[in-house]
Scaffold this active site. Structure first.
Site, PDB file in Angstrom:
ATOM      1  N   VAL A 115       0.818  -1.201   0.000  1.00 29.13           N
ATOM      2  CA  VAL A 115       0.000   0.000   0.000  1.00 29.13           C
ATOM      3  C   VAL A 115       0.859   1.260   0.000  1.00 29.13           C
ATOM      4  O   VAL A 115       0.344   2.380   0.009  1.00 29.13           O
ATOM      5  CB  VAL A 115      -0.994  -0.004   1.192  1.00 29.13           C
ATOM      6  N   HIS A 151      -4.245  -4.368  -3.090  1.00 31.67           N
ATOM      7  CA  HIS A 151      -4.735  -4.198  -1.707  1.00 31.67           C
ATOM      8  C   HIS A 151      -4.966  -2.727  -1.352  1.00 31.67           C
ATOM      9  O   HIS A 151      -5.007  -2.375  -0.175  1.00 31.67           O
ATOM     10  CB  HIS A 151      -3.752  -4.838  -0.717  1.00 31.67           C
ATOM     11  N   GLY A 195       9.317 -10.986  -2.918  1.00 34.69           N
ATOM     12  CA  GLY A 195       9.163 -10.508  -1.544  1.00 34.69           C
ATOM     13  C   GLY A 195       7.783 -10.675  -0.959  1.00 34.69           C
ATOM     14  O   GLY A 195       7.268  -9.771  -0.302  1.00 34.69           O
TER      15      GLY A 195
HETATM   16  P1  OAD Z   1       4.773 -10.800   4.520  1.00 32.05           P
HETATM   17  O1  OAD Z   1       5.280 -10.024   5.678  1.00 32.05           O
HETATM   18  O2  OAD Z   1       3.786 -11.893   4.790  1.00 32.05           O
HETATM   19  O3  OAD Z   1       5.994 -11.490   3.761  1.00 32.05           O
HETATM   20  C1  OAD Z   1       7.118 -10.768   3.352  1.00 32.05           C
HETATM   21  C2  OAD Z   1       8.044 -11.712   2.611  1.00 32.05           C
HETATM   22  O4  OAD Z   1       9.150 -10.927   2.164  1.00 32.05           O
HETATM   23  C3  OAD Z   1       8.615 -12.850   3.457  1.00 32.05           C
HETATM   24  O5  OAD Z   1       8.523 -14.075   2.726  1.00 32.05           O
HETATM   25  C4  OAD Z   1      10.079 -12.459   3.689  1.00 32.05           C
HETATM   26  O6  OAD Z   1      10.948 -13.583   3.716  1.00 32.05           O
HETATM   27  C5  OAD Z   1      10.356 -11.622   2.443  1.00 32.05           C
HETATM   28  N1  OAD Z   1      11.409 -10.607   2.626  1.00 32.05           N
HETATM   29  C6  OAD Z   1      11.723  -9.900   3.741  1.00 32.05           C
HETATM   30  N2  OAD Z   1      12.732  -9.055   3.506  1.00 32.05           N
HETATM   31  C7  OAD Z   1      13.085  -9.227   2.199  1.00 32.05           C
HETATM   32  C8  OAD Z   1      14.079  -8.658   1.352  1.00 32.05           C
HETATM   33  N3  OAD Z   1      14.910  -7.727   1.792  1.00 32.05           N
HETATM   34  N4  OAD Z   1      14.139  -9.089   0.072  1.00 32.05           N
HETATM   35  C9  OAD Z   1      13.281 -10.041  -0.390  1.00 32.05           C
HETATM   36  N5  OAD Z   1      12.344 -10.609   0.360  1.00 32.05           N
HETATM   37  C10 OAD Z   1      12.224 -10.209   1.635  1.00 32.05           C
HETATM   38  O7  OAD Z   1       4.198  -9.749   3.464  1.00 32.05           O
HETATM   39  P2  OAD Z   1       3.270 -10.000   2.181  1.00 32.05           P
HETATM   40  O8  OAD Z   1       3.511 -11.344   1.601  1.00 32.05           O
HETATM   41  O9  OAD Z   1       3.411  -8.812   1.306  1.00 32.05           O
HETATM   42  O10 OAD Z   1      -2.524  -7.566   3.254  1.00 32.05           O
HETATM   43  O11 OAD Z   1       1.844  -9.981   2.856  1.00 32.05           O
HETATM   44  C11 OAD Z   1       0.713 -10.129   2.037  1.00 32.05           C
HETATM   45  C12 OAD Z   1      -0.447  -9.369   2.608  1.00 32.05           C
HETATM   46  O12 OAD Z   1      -0.649  -9.770   3.968  1.00 32.05           O
HETATM   47  C13 OAD Z   1      -0.241  -7.876   2.718  1.00 32.05           C
HETATM   48  O13 OAD Z   1      -0.517  -7.198   1.508  1.00 32.05           O
HETATM   49  C14 OAD Z   1      -1.196  -7.488   3.790  1.00 32.05           C
HETATM   50  C15 OAD Z   1      -0.924  -8.604   4.767  1.00 32.05           C
HETATM   51  O14 OAD Z   1      -1.923  -8.950   5.641  1.00 32.05           O
HETATM   52  C16 OAD Z   1      -3.502  -6.781   3.760  1.00 32.05           C
HETATM   53  O15 OAD Z   1      -3.331  -6.025   4.710  1.00 32.05           O
HETATM   54  C17 OAD Z   1      -4.822  -6.947   3.083  1.00 32.05           C
END
Ligand code: OAD
Length: 232
Positions: free
Chosen positions: A93, A109, A175
């Site tokens: 977001v 989202h 990510g």
């Molecule tokens: P998450 O916090 O669930 O996952 C983040 C991912 O990024 C993890 O798999 C980490 O290993 C990876 N990660 C962290 N640092 C990184 C880096 N420097 N380089 C590459 N990867 C990295 O976040 P999202 O998957 O985006 O939705 O979460 C999905 C949705 O859940 C969000 O949009 C939000 C949340 O609830 C809503 O609020 C509707």
């Protein structure tokens, strides 16, 4: 000349992590400190709108003080090169893709930059600090909420995204932990329609085994290297 390769890129919180924006599911992530039901559902907003606004006002301030990183900029470079038919879809977001130079990004989202009237559905640009009492510019109701898709609500742009996944030659997930649907199904959707699939993530995700190829490392290293290889 052959048609340009069709690429769909999906990004998640991990692409903004190195810009200093907290992810959701890390040990010190946002969902360790806040209950999803309180700050990311319509029911939570109905119970305590002030709490929900405080949460997103803090997210908005954090995003405003963050700068796009090399991964955001690399995707913008790929888009600007114009050699591929590229669709960038983000679950994030924040506006770091746009500030990194991307010209077209689908925020499935929603966005911290938007305000939404819970009464009439009117949308307008969000001020830095929002409150439920802010009157809707269209209907004047005091029902202002962030234009964020909460759990139990339907993500934005889904027809366009599913259409692009059906046509894609390559789907790249960057990510994201693969815990939230429908985004978590995009790799399978694209693969079923014949696309190659690639995951770029810091750690193996819940979905790593579903991808044709998975590379592990920080986005600021993996994404520019992948873009360089495409543009070489
Ligand atoms: P998450 O916090 O669930 O996952 C983040 C991912 O990024 C993890 O798999 C980490 O290993 C990876 N990660 C962290 N640092 C990184 C880096 N420097 N380089 C590459 N990867 C990295 O976040 P999202 O998957 O985006 O939705 O979460 C999905 C949705 O859940 C969000 O949009 C939000 C949340 O609830 C809503 O609020 C509707």
């Amino acid at each position: 000349m052959s048609a340009p390769q069709k690429i769909v890129v999906l990004t998640g919180a991990g692409i903004s992590a190195e810009s200093g924006i907290a992810t959701f599911r890390a040990a010190d992530g946002l969902w360790e400190q806040h209950r999803i039901e309180d700050v990311a559902t319509p029911e939570g907003f109905a119970r305590d709108p002030a709490l929900v606004h405080r949460f997103y006002n803090a997210r908005r301030a954090a995003a405003a003080s963050a700068a796009p990183n090399a991964a955001h900029k690399a995707l913008a470079r790929l888009q600007a090169a114009g050699r591929h038919d590229l669709l960038i879809v983000t679950q994030n977001v924040d506006d770091l893709h746009e500030r990194g130079g991307a010209s077209s990004v689908l925020h499935m989202h929603g966005s911290l930059a938007g305000a939404l009237c819970a009464d009439c559905g009117h949308r307008w640009p969000a001020p830095a600090v929002m409150a439920q009492e802010d009157p809707c510019p269209a209907c004047h109701a005091a029902a202002t909420r962030p234009d964020i898709v909460w759990f139990g609500e339907i993500p934005y742009h889904m027809d366009r995204i599913w259409g692009a996944l059906r046509e894609a030659d390559l789907f790249v997930s960057i990510g994201t932990s693969g815990q939230v649907y429908p985004a978590a199904a995009f790799a399978q959707d694209a693969a079923r329609a014949g696309a190659q699939t690639l995951e770029l993530n810091l750690d193996p995700s819940a979905l790593t085994a579903e991808f044709d190829e998975a590379r592990q490392g920080p986005a600021t290293r993996l994404v520019p290297a992948w873009v360089d290889s495409l543009l070489a």
